[in-house]
Design an enzyme around this catalytic site. Sequence first.
Site, PDB file in Angstrom:
ATOM      1  N   LYS A   1      75.190 -92.308  54.794  1.00  0.00           N
ATOM      2  CA  LYS A   1      74.432 -93.189  55.687  1.00  0.00           C
ATOM      3  C   LYS A   1      74.515 -94.648  55.244  1.00  0.00           C
ATOM      4  O   LYS A   1      74.528 -95.541  56.079  1.00  0.00           O
ATOM      5  CB  LYS A   1      72.966 -92.734  55.777  1.00  0.00           C
ATOM      6  CG  LYS A   1      72.839 -91.417  56.528  1.00  0.00           C
ATOM      7  CD  LYS A   1      71.456 -91.175  57.091  1.00  0.00           C
ATOM      8  CE  LYS A   1      71.490 -89.922  57.971  1.00  0.00           C
ATOM      9  NZ  LYS A   1      70.196 -89.467  58.405  1.00  0.00           N
TER      10      LYS A   1
ATOM     11  N   LYS B   1      79.705 -81.100  60.331  1.00  0.00           N
ATOM     12  CA  LYS B   1      78.540 -80.489  60.967  1.00  0.00           C
ATOM     13  C   LYS B   1      78.190 -81.204  62.275  1.00  0.00           C
ATOM     14  O   LYS B   1      78.433 -82.404  62.429  1.00  0.00           O
ATOM     15  CB  LYS B   1      77.343 -80.489  60.020  1.00  0.00           C
ATOM     16  CG  LYS B   1      76.723 -81.843  59.789  1.00  0.00           C
ATOM     17  CD  LYS B   1      75.327 -81.729  59.153  1.00  0.00           C
ATOM     18  CE  LYS B   1      74.655 -83.090  59.226  1.00  0.00           C
ATOM     19  NZ  LYS B   1      73.271 -83.102  59.531  1.00  0.00           N
TER      20      LYS B   1
ATOM     21  N   LYS C   1      73.484 -85.491  65.390  1.00  0.00           N
ATOM     22  CA  LYS C   1      73.005 -86.276  66.523  1.00  0.00           C
ATOM     23  C   LYS C   1      73.487 -87.718  66.460  1.00  0.00           C
ATOM     24  O   LYS C   1      73.421 -88.432  67.449  1.00  0.00           O
ATOM     25  CB  LYS C   1      71.481 -86.194  66.641  1.00  0.00           C
ATOM     26  CG  LYS C   1      70.716 -86.631  65.433  1.00  0.00           C
ATOM     27  CD  LYS C   1      69.243 -86.269  65.586  1.00  0.00           C
ATOM     28  CE  LYS C   1      68.529 -86.405  64.257  1.00  0.00           C
ATOM     29  NZ  LYS C   1      67.482 -85.455  64.076  1.00  0.00           N
TER      30      LYS C   1
HETATM   31  P1  ATP Z   1      72.016 -86.858  61.518  1.00  0.00           P
HETATM   32  O1  ATP Z   1      73.258 -86.038  61.549  1.00  0.00           O
HETATM   33  O2  ATP Z   1      71.941 -87.887  62.565  1.00  0.00           O
HETATM   34  O3  ATP Z   1      71.648 -87.338  60.167  1.00  0.00           O
HETATM   35  P2  ATP Z   1      70.844 -84.372  61.881  1.00  0.00           P
HETATM   36  O4  ATP Z   1      71.403 -83.928  63.158  1.00  0.00           O
HETATM   37  O5  ATP Z   1      71.400 -83.886  60.592  1.00  0.00           O
HETATM   38  O6  ATP Z   1      70.834 -85.920  61.901  1.00  0.00           O
HETATM   39  P3  ATP Z   1      68.190 -84.109  60.801  1.00  0.00           P
HETATM   40  O7  ATP Z   1      66.935 -84.677  61.375  1.00  0.00           O
HETATM   41  O8  ATP Z   1      68.757 -84.765  59.597  1.00  0.00           O
HETATM   42  O9  ATP Z   1      69.294 -84.048  61.916  1.00  0.00           O
HETATM   43  O10 ATP Z   1      67.993 -82.569  60.510  1.00  0.00           O
HETATM   44  C1  ATP Z   1      66.936 -81.789  60.964  1.00  0.00           C
HETATM   45  C2  ATP Z   1      67.122 -80.355  60.505  1.00  0.00           C
HETATM   46  O11 ATP Z   1      68.212 -79.755  61.187  1.00  0.00           O
HETATM   47  C3  ATP Z   1      67.421 -80.199  59.014  1.00  0.00           C
HETATM   48  O12 ATP Z   1      66.784 -79.035  58.507  1.00  0.00           O
HETATM   49  C4  ATP Z   1      68.910 -80.035  58.979  1.00  0.00           C
HETATM   50  O13 ATP Z   1      69.342 -79.352  57.838  1.00  0.00           O
HETATM   51  C5  ATP Z   1      69.145 -79.228  60.243  1.00  0.00           C
HETATM   52  N1  ATP Z   1      70.485 -79.452  60.762  1.00  0.00           N
HETATM   53  C6  ATP Z   1      71.012 -80.643  61.115  1.00  0.00           C
HETATM   54  N2  ATP Z   1      72.266 -80.505  61.571  1.00  0.00           N
HETATM   55  C7  ATP Z   1      72.547 -79.173  61.492  1.00  0.00           C
HETATM   56  C8  ATP Z   1      73.689 -78.396  61.824  1.00  0.00           C
HETATM   57  N3  ATP Z   1      74.778 -78.939  62.312  1.00  0.00           N
HETATM   58  N4  ATP Z   1      73.625 -77.061  61.624  1.00  0.00           N
HETATM   59  C9  ATP Z   1      72.501 -76.502  61.151  1.00  0.00           C
HETATM   60  N5  ATP Z   1      71.383 -77.175  60.818  1.00  0.00           N
HETATM   61  C10 ATP Z   1      71.397 -78.498  60.991  1.00  0.00           C
END
Ligand code: ATP
Length: 324
Positions: free
Chosen positions: A111, A193, A196
């Site tokens: 980040k 992964k 968002k």
């Molecule tokens: P960003 O990628 O923008 O940092 P994010 O999509 O990872 O955001 P977070 O708010 O960081 O979202 O994560 C919220 C929850 O969702 C956390 O428990 C994270 O581990 C889970 N998570 C995020 N992306 C995934 C994914 N691709 N598969 C499974 N779990 C996920």
Amino acid sequence: MQKLFSGVQPSGNLHIGNYLGAVKQWVALQEQSESILCVEDLHAITVPQDPEVLRKKTLEIAKIYLASGIDPAKSTLFVQSHVSAHSELAWILNTIARMGDLDKMTQYKDKSQKEGETTSIGLYDYPVLMAADILLYDTEVVPVGDDQLQHIELARTLARRFNERFGETFVVPEGRIQKEGARIMGLDDPTKKMSKSAPSEYNYISLTDDEETVLRKVKKAVTDSGTDITYSDDRPGLKNLINIYSLFGDKTPDEIVTMYEGQGYGAFKTGLASVISGFLTPFQERLAAISDDEVKAILEAGAVKARAQAEAKMKQVRERVGLL
Ligand code: ATP
Ligand code: LTN
């Protein structure tokens, strides 16, 4: 009953990876746990947010918890900034956290690269605030997606370090990931992964996508060369899609492969889109039925409960550390 804590930041649109990796586990676990679920707004502001949008997203995330099946009679639901003990404990933990601990964090490395020169101290300190969230409530289990395990490891380190220096105060928590669903991969790039903050909307399926959008995104999803439906590591794109099918459709990957034997990607993808929408459509109806006032009342009641627990822990912490 085991004590459980978890949360999501109100930044961006939640996608099916967030749901399958995190929220879905909470719903199952709330039956056998004392669950505390938080909307992590103080974490969200570690990168710039529009204040109006942040306020809206905070309520929306709480509604998503409810529409997913989180029951406020079973789980305590609140907003992080409503319980000031989170910030206070984060400061105290800052005094025992080491630069060496934080320099290792991969999420920060990723980040901060994006933020460049404007990277905030808050982003660097993010895992310490997360440790404070977890440790305040004598948490035993923290269900998350696998990208968060490194942060939970820091919470464990800080709990042990504090206990050694000041006497037994914190429970050492355990991270918990699901075998499948812990890491849903991007639809446009199955080596990373689903995220968002991905540059293309074809990376993810948002929980608010309508049926037509879901079908369009699934049809565009990267599959691998080959025409038959098989489940293997050599075909990561298809494997990811089968995993998603399996989690929403309540079928094993083997059952899905058998179902589509002799059929091509077209039929499989249409089937997958319909399984995803089969979940999303009623989910979105439940989401739309929850009013702002209703969710605000739930969050207020949740904060009162969380505050009482957090305050009791802070009293102990202040005493141990020697604050008058
Ligand atoms: P960003 O990628 O923008 O940092 P994010 O999509 O990872 O955001 P977070 O708010 O960081 O979202 O994560 C919220 C929850 O969702 C956390 O428990 C994270 O581990 C889970 N998570 C995020 N992306 C995934 C994914 N691709 N598969 C499974 N779990 C996920
Ligand atoms: N960093 C987490 C959100 C989060 C969290 C927590 C998760 C903040 N505090 C405490 C579990 C426990 C993320 O999902 N990005």
